[in-house]
Design a protein around this motif. Structure first.
Motif, PDB file in Angstrom:
ATOM      1  N   THR A 115       0.833  -1.203   0.000  1.00 56.39           N
ATOM      2  CA  THR A 115       0.000   0.000   0.000  1.00 56.39           C
ATOM      3  C   THR A 115       0.865   1.249   0.000  1.00 56.39           C
ATOM      4  O   THR A 115       2.039   1.190   0.355  1.00 56.39           O
ATOM      5  CB  THR A 115      -0.947   0.012   1.231  1.00 56.39           C
ATOM      6  N   ASP A 116       0.263   2.366  -0.392  1.00 60.30           N
ATOM      7  CA  ASP A 116       0.893   3.678  -0.236  1.00 60.30           C
ATOM      8  C   ASP A 116      -0.087   4.640   0.422  1.00 60.30           C
ATOM      9  O   ASP A 116      -0.048   5.842   0.201  1.00 60.30           O
ATOM     10  CB  ASP A 116       1.411   4.225  -1.572  1.00 60.30           C
ATOM     11  N   GLU A 120       1.620   9.085  -0.652  1.00 62.34           N
ATOM     12  CA  GLU A 120       1.427   8.755  -2.065  1.00 62.34           C
ATOM     13  C   GLU A 120       2.745   8.476  -2.778  1.00 62.34           C
ATOM     14  O   GLU A 120       3.689   9.255  -2.699  1.00 62.34           O
ATOM     15  CB  GLU A 120       0.672   9.880  -2.780  1.00 62.34           C
ATOM     16  N   GLY A 121       2.778   7.288  -3.448  1.00 63.06           N
ATOM     17  CA  GLY A 121       3.946   6.900  -4.232  1.00 63.06           C
ATOM     18  C   GLY A 121       5.030   6.188  -3.440  1.00 63.06           C
ATOM     19  O   GLY A 121       5.981   5.685  -4.018  1.00 63.06           O
ATOM     20  N   LYS A 130       7.645  -2.072   6.248  1.00 66.03           N
ATOM     21  CA  LYS A 130       8.917  -1.960   5.527  1.00 66.03           C
ATOM     22  C   LYS A 130       8.641  -1.522   4.091  1.00 66.03           C
ATOM     23  O   LYS A 130       7.584  -1.834   3.530  1.00 66.03           O
ATOM     24  CB  LYS A 130       9.652  -3.303   5.530  1.00 66.03           C
ATOM     25  N   PRO A 131       9.585  -0.796   3.487  1.00 68.87           N
ATOM     26  CA  PRO A 131       9.381  -0.375   2.091  1.00 68.87           C
ATOM     27  C   PRO A 131       9.202  -1.583   1.172  1.00 68.87           C
ATOM     28  O   PRO A 131       9.916  -2.580   1.290  1.00 68.87           O
ATOM     29  CB  PRO A 131      10.675   0.373   1.745  1.00 68.87           C
ATOM     30  N   ALA A 132       8.228  -1.479   0.268  1.00 66.80           N
ATOM     31  CA  ALA A 132       8.003  -2.557  -0.704  1.00 66.80           C
ATOM     32  C   ALA A 132       9.132  -2.529  -1.727  1.00 66.80           C
ATOM     33  O   ALA A 132       9.592  -1.463  -2.129  1.00 66.80           O
ATOM     34  CB  ALA A 132       6.656  -2.367  -1.389  1.00 66.80           C
ATOM     35  N   LYS A 133       9.560  -3.714  -2.136  1.00 61.19           N
ATOM     36  CA  LYS A 133      10.641  -3.794  -3.113  1.00 61.19           C
ATOM     37  C   LYS A 133      10.266  -4.789  -4.201  1.00 61.19           C
ATOM     38  O   LYS A 133       9.372  -5.614  -4.025  1.00 61.19           O
ATOM     39  CB  LYS A 133      11.943  -4.202  -2.440  1.00 61.19           C
ATOM     40  N   GLN A 141       1.643   1.805 -14.745  1.00 64.21           N
ATOM     41  CA  GLN A 141       1.279   1.703 -13.333  1.00 64.21           C
ATOM     42  C   GLN A 141       2.520   1.945 -12.482  1.00 64.21           C
ATOM     43  O   GLN A 141       3.629   1.697 -12.915  1.00 64.21           O
ATOM     44  CB  GLN A 141       0.702   0.320 -13.024  1.00 64.21           C
ATOM     45  N   PRO A 142       2.389   2.430 -11.282  1.00 68.39           N
ATOM     46  CA  PRO A 142       1.143   2.867 -10.651  1.00 68.39           C
ATOM     47  C   PRO A 142       0.718   4.237 -11.191  1.00 68.39           C
ATOM     48  O   PRO A 142       1.559   5.073 -11.503  1.00 68.39           O
ATOM     49  CB  PRO A 142       1.514   2.957  -9.180  1.00 68.39           C
TER      50      PRO A 142
END
Length: 175
Positions: A115-116, A120-121, A130-133, A141-142
């Motif tokens: 999710t963000d 946003e972003g 944790k940051p998505a990688k 997209q996104p």
């Protein structure tokens, strides 16, 4: 934890939801022959049924069979009842496995734990912040079309999507 059975070469799992596990349906007859709830629908009985994948790495993936309004917290809690959490790919290979799984089964798209919603972003994993990688996005997209804050797996990549719309979700659970 739940009842298992095979249907069209797939393992299925029936799990009581925490929200209704102790209500009047908590003791629904699972049926000695089929392993399926009898006499009422899954949702009415307080159960969620899942398609269960083969093992990939050291995990199995459970895709909800029913379409429901997606809620990150509620669905992540359901995944925790299975001993896991909403999908959060650790690397490109795991992320691509989920895309191939959606393509092979035809069940996609399904919501993930990415999710963000807070910034946003800046995508992160809902379960552990944790940051998505290693997200392999679909073309263009996104795009945050009208404020999309959840992420779903399609047959050709990941897509940002509105939270709260109806869909399936995918849990990852240690094998």
């Amino acid at each position: 934890m739940g009842a298992y059975w095979r249907e069209q070469n797939m393992i299925l799992m029936l799990v009581p939801t925490r929200e209704t596990a102790h209500d009047s349906y908590g003791d629904a007859d699972l049926g000695s022959d089929s392993g399926k709830a009898t006499g009422c629908g899954f949702a009415e009985a307080g159960y969620v049924s899942y398609h269960v994948s083969d093992v990939y790495g050291n995990k199995r993936y459970h895709v909800s069979k029913e379409f429901e309004n997606f809620d990150l917290e509620k669905m992540n809690n359901r995944c925790k009842q299975l001993g896991g959490y909403l999908l959060q790919p650790d690397d490109t290979q795991e992320g691509y496995f989920a895309v191939k799984y959606a393509r092979r089964t035809g069940w996609g798209p399904f919501f993930t734990g990415i999710t963000d919603k807070d910034s946003e972003g800046k995508f992160y994993y809902y379960n552990d912040n944790k940051p998505a990688k290693s997200i392999t996005w679909k073309w263009f997209q996104p795009d945050n079309w009208y404020n999309e804050d959840c992420v779903e797996v399609w047959i050709d990549g990941y897509n940002d999507r509105h939270c709260g719309i109806r869909g399936r979700y995918i849990c990852e659970v240690p094998a």
